[in-house]
Write an enzyme that holds these catalytic residues in place. Structure first.
Site, PDB file in Angstrom:
ATOM      1  N   LYS A  55       0.847  -1.204   0.000  1.00  0.00           N
ATOM      2  CA  LYS A  55       0.000   0.000   0.000  1.00  0.00           C
ATOM      3  C   LYS A  55       0.878   1.248   0.000  1.00  0.00           C
ATOM      4  CE  LYS A  55      -0.329  -0.385   5.040  1.00  0.00           C
ATOM      5  NZ  LYS A  55      -1.191  -0.790   6.177  1.00  0.00           N
ATOM      6  N   ARG A 154     -10.774   0.047  14.465  1.00  0.00           N
ATOM      7  CA  ARG A 154     -10.563   0.912  13.309  1.00  0.00           C
ATOM      8  C   ARG A 154     -11.447   0.409  12.175  1.00  0.00           C
ATOM      9  NH1 ARG A 154      -4.408   1.448  11.149  1.00  0.00           N
ATOM     10  NH2 ARG A 154      -5.018  -0.589  10.362  1.00  0.00           N
ATOM     11  N   TYR A 276      16.055  29.824   8.582  1.00  0.00           N
ATOM     12  CA  TYR A 276      14.815  30.456   9.054  1.00  0.00           C
ATOM     13  C   TYR A 276      14.760  30.469  10.576  1.00  0.00           C
ATOM     14  CZ  TYR A 276      12.634  30.386   4.417  1.00  0.00           C
ATOM     15  OH  TYR A 276      12.319  30.594   3.106  1.00  0.00           O
ATOM     16  N   MET A 324      12.011  24.359   2.615  1.00  0.00           N
ATOM     17  CA  MET A 324      11.241  23.620   1.617  1.00  0.00           C
ATOM     18  C   MET A 324      12.156  22.793   0.703  1.00  0.00           C
ATOM     19  SD  MET A 324       8.556  25.051  -1.222  1.00  0.00           S
ATOM     20  CE  MET A 324       7.533  25.890  -0.033  1.00  0.00           C
TER      21      MET A 324
HETATM   22  C1  PLP Z   1      -0.422  -1.747   6.907  1.00  0.00           C
HETATM   23  C2  PLP Z   1      -0.993  -3.039   7.301  1.00  0.00           C
HETATM   24  C3  PLP Z   1      -0.195  -4.188   7.392  1.00  0.00           C
HETATM   25  C4  PLP Z   1       1.315  -4.128   7.314  1.00  0.00           C
HETATM   26  O1  PLP Z   1       1.765  -3.610   8.542  1.00  0.00           O
HETATM   27  P1  PLP Z   1       3.336  -3.431   8.856  1.00  0.00           P
HETATM   28  O2  PLP Z   1       3.350  -2.967  10.254  1.00  0.00           O
HETATM   29  O3  PLP Z   1       3.823  -2.397   7.891  1.00  0.00           O
HETATM   30  O4  PLP Z   1       3.970  -4.742   8.651  1.00  0.00           O
HETATM   31  C5  PLP Z   1      -0.811  -5.401   7.621  1.00  0.00           C
HETATM   32  N1  PLP Z   1      -2.154  -5.484   7.782  1.00  0.00           N
HETATM   33  C6  PLP Z   1      -2.953  -4.396   7.739  1.00  0.00           C
HETATM   34  C7  PLP Z   1      -4.410  -4.537   7.942  1.00  0.00           C
HETATM   35  C8  PLP Z   1      -2.406  -3.132   7.508  1.00  0.00           C
HETATM   36  O5  PLP Z   1      -3.190  -2.047   7.490  1.00  0.00           O
END
Ligand code: PLP
Length: 399
Positions: A55, A154, A276, A324
Site C-alpha cells: 500500500k 478501526r 529560518y 522547503m
Molecule cells: C499496513 C498493514 C499491514 C502491514 O503492517 P506493517 O506494520 O507495515 O507490517 C498489515 N495489515 C494491515 C491490515 C495493515 O493495514
C-alpha cells in the site's frame, strides 16, 4: 546498540557525477527487499504463507517495482489499501497472484472490484451485504476476505457482529470467504497486554468461519511466534528495512539510501545564525554545507537541528531549520582533505543513519519517512540478480 550477527551489505550509493542536477538521489535496493521477504518467510512456520503489503505506493518505494520484485522472489499475495491502488497494480501482477484491498468496497464500488479481479477485505456488515448482493446478481461466487476487529477499533466486524453473522447462518451465499483476518495494535511493543488478548479474540472469531484460512501478523507479528502466524502473514514495513522489533537489533537489511547534493559551502562567522528563525547560532566560525533536499521532498521539518548526515564514516550535524528545498549541515569537523564541495553528496539516510534513526530524530516512525519520500529525487533501483550490479534507472510512478 549492538550490530546484528550478519551485517548485510550496505545499499550502494550514487557517485557525485550521477544526475548532476538532482538535489536528492534515492537508491532502492530490490535485492535487499527480496532478501527481507525471504527472511520473513523463513521465520514463519512452514505452513504459513508470506504476503507482501505494498500500500501507499509500496511504502513510498514504488508499488509496481516492489510488487514485481517480490513476485519474482515467490510472493503470491499482495495487499494495498485503496481501490485505485488496486486498479493500478492489478494489471502488472501475474495472473495467479492475489491482490487484496484493505479498505474494501465503498458504497457503489463493488462492481469495480469484481471487474478488475480485486479481492476486497470486507470490514462491515454493509460491505458484506454489498458483496453478497453483487454475487447474487452475477450468479457466481465472489471471493473476499473478512476482517474481524480484535482490539484495533478501526476497521472490521465487532465481536457482536461476528456473533450475529454466525447466528444468521454464516457468510451469505455467493460470498466465498478466502481469508479471515485481523490486525494487531501493539505487536511492536514487547509484552503489551493487548497482544495476547487479540491473539485469543482472533482464535475465538475464527470459529465463526470454519475452514477459512486466517491472517493476523503484520511485520512485528512475525516476531511474536507461531500463535500469531495462522495461514498467512502480512508484513509491510519490515520488507522496506525498518526494524519490526524496536529496541532490539534490526533483523532486516536496509533497502534505501538517500544522498543529498551539496550546493554551496560557506563560512559563517560568530556571532551568526543559520536558516529560518535563526534557530542555529554559530558559537565560532563554522563551515556550513547547504544541500538540495527539503520538506517538499518529504524530509521531515521536525528533524531541524537534530538530523545527522554522513560524509563517508564522518557524522555532520544538521543545523538550522529544514527549509522547503534546502537543509544545512555543519561540516567544520571534516578534515581538510575530506572537505565537501559543491557537487559532492552527503548521506541523509544511509548505512550509519538508517530510516529508523532519522525517524527517531524527527519524532516519527520509519513508516512516515518511507511513505513521504518525495517525487523530486532521482531514483535508481539496484537489482543485481536481474541487471547486474549498480544498474537500472527503473522508473516507477512516484505518485
Ligand atoms: C499496513 C498493514 C499491514 C502491514 O503492517 P506493517 O506494520 O507495515 O507490517 C498489515 N495489515 C494491515 C491490515 C495493515 O493495514
Amino acid at each position: 546498540m549492538s550490530a546484528p550477527a550478519a551485517v548485510p551489505a550496505a545499499v550502494p550509493g550514487f557517485a557525485a557525477a550521477d544526475h548532476p542536477a538532482a538535489g536528492g538521489l534515492l537508491t532502492i535496493d530490490l535485492d535487499a527487499l527480496t532478501g527481507n521477504w525471504r527472511r520473513l518467510r523463513d521465520a514463519l512456520s512452514p505452513g504459513t504463507e508470506c504476503a507482501g503489503v505494498v500500500k501507499a505506493n509500496g511504502y513510498g518505494l514504488g508499488a509496481v517495482t516492489v510488487a514485481r520484485a517480490l513476485s519474482r522472489a515467490g510472493c503470491r499475495t499482495f495487499f494495498v489499501a485503496q481501490l485505485d491502488e488496486g486498479l493500478r497494480l492489478r494489471p502488472t501482477l501475474p495472473r495467479d497472484a492475489r491482490l487484496f484491498v484493505l479498505s474494501g468496497p465503498a458504497p457503489g464500488t463493488a462492481a469495480a472490484f469484481a471487474a478488475a479481479g480485486l479481492i476486497p477485505v470486507l470490514n462491515s456488515p454493509e460491505q458484506i451485504a454489498a458483496w453478497a448482493d453483487l454475487a447474487r446478481a452475477r450468479d457466481r461466487a465472489l471471493p473476499a476476505a473478512i476482517h474481524v476487529d480484535t482490539g484495533m477499533a478501526r476497521l472490521g466486524l465487532t465481536p457482536g457482529e461476528v456473533a450475529a453473522l454466525a447466528a444468521d447462518g454464516g457468510v451469505p451465499p455467493g460470498l466465498r470467504p478466502v481469508l479471515v483476518m485481523s490486525h494487531f495494535a501493539c505487536a511492536d511493543e514487547p509484552g503489551h497486554p493487548l497482544t495476547p488478548r487479540q491473539i485469543e479474540a482472533f482464535r475465538a472469531a475464527r470459529a465463526a468461519f470454519p475452514g477459512v484460512p486466517g491472517s493476523l501478523a503484520n511485520s512485528a507479528g512475525v516476531f511474536l511466534g507461531p500463535e500469531a502466524y495462522h495461514d498467512l502473514a502480512r508484513p509491510g514495513v519490515a520488507l522496506y528495512g525498518s526494524n519490526p522489533t524496536p529496541g532490539r537489533p534490526n533483523p532486516m537489511a536496509d533497502v534505501i539510501r538517500l544522498q543529498g547534493r551539496v550546493l554551496q559551502v560557506r563560512c559563517v562567522d560568530a556571532p551568526g545564525s543559520v536558516g529560518y528563525g535563526a534557530s542555529h547560532r554559530v558559537a565560532c566560525r563554522s563551515l556550513i554545507a547547504t544541500v538540495g533536499i527539503g520538506y517538499a521532498d518529504g524530509f521531515p521539518r521536525s528533524a531541524s537541528n537534530s538530523a545527522v548526515g554522513y560524509v563517508g564514516e564522518t557524522p555532520v550535524p544538521m543545523v538550522g531549520r529544514v527549509s522547503m528545498d534546502l537543509v544545512t549541515f555543519d561540516v567544520s569537523g571534516l578534515p581538510a582533505d575530506r572537505m565537501v564541495r559543491a557537487g559532492d553528496l552527503i548521506d541523509l539516510i544511509g548505512p550509519h543513519n538508517p530510516v529508523d534513526d532519522l525517524a527517531r530524530r524527527a519524532g516519527t516512525i520509519g513508516y512516515e519517512i518511507l511513505t513521504t519520500l518525495g517525487p523530486r529525487y532521482a531514483r535508481r533501483h539496484v537489482d543485481r540478480a536481474r541487471r547486474g550490479p549498480d544498474r537500472g534507472d527503473g522508473k516507477d510512478s512516484g505518485s
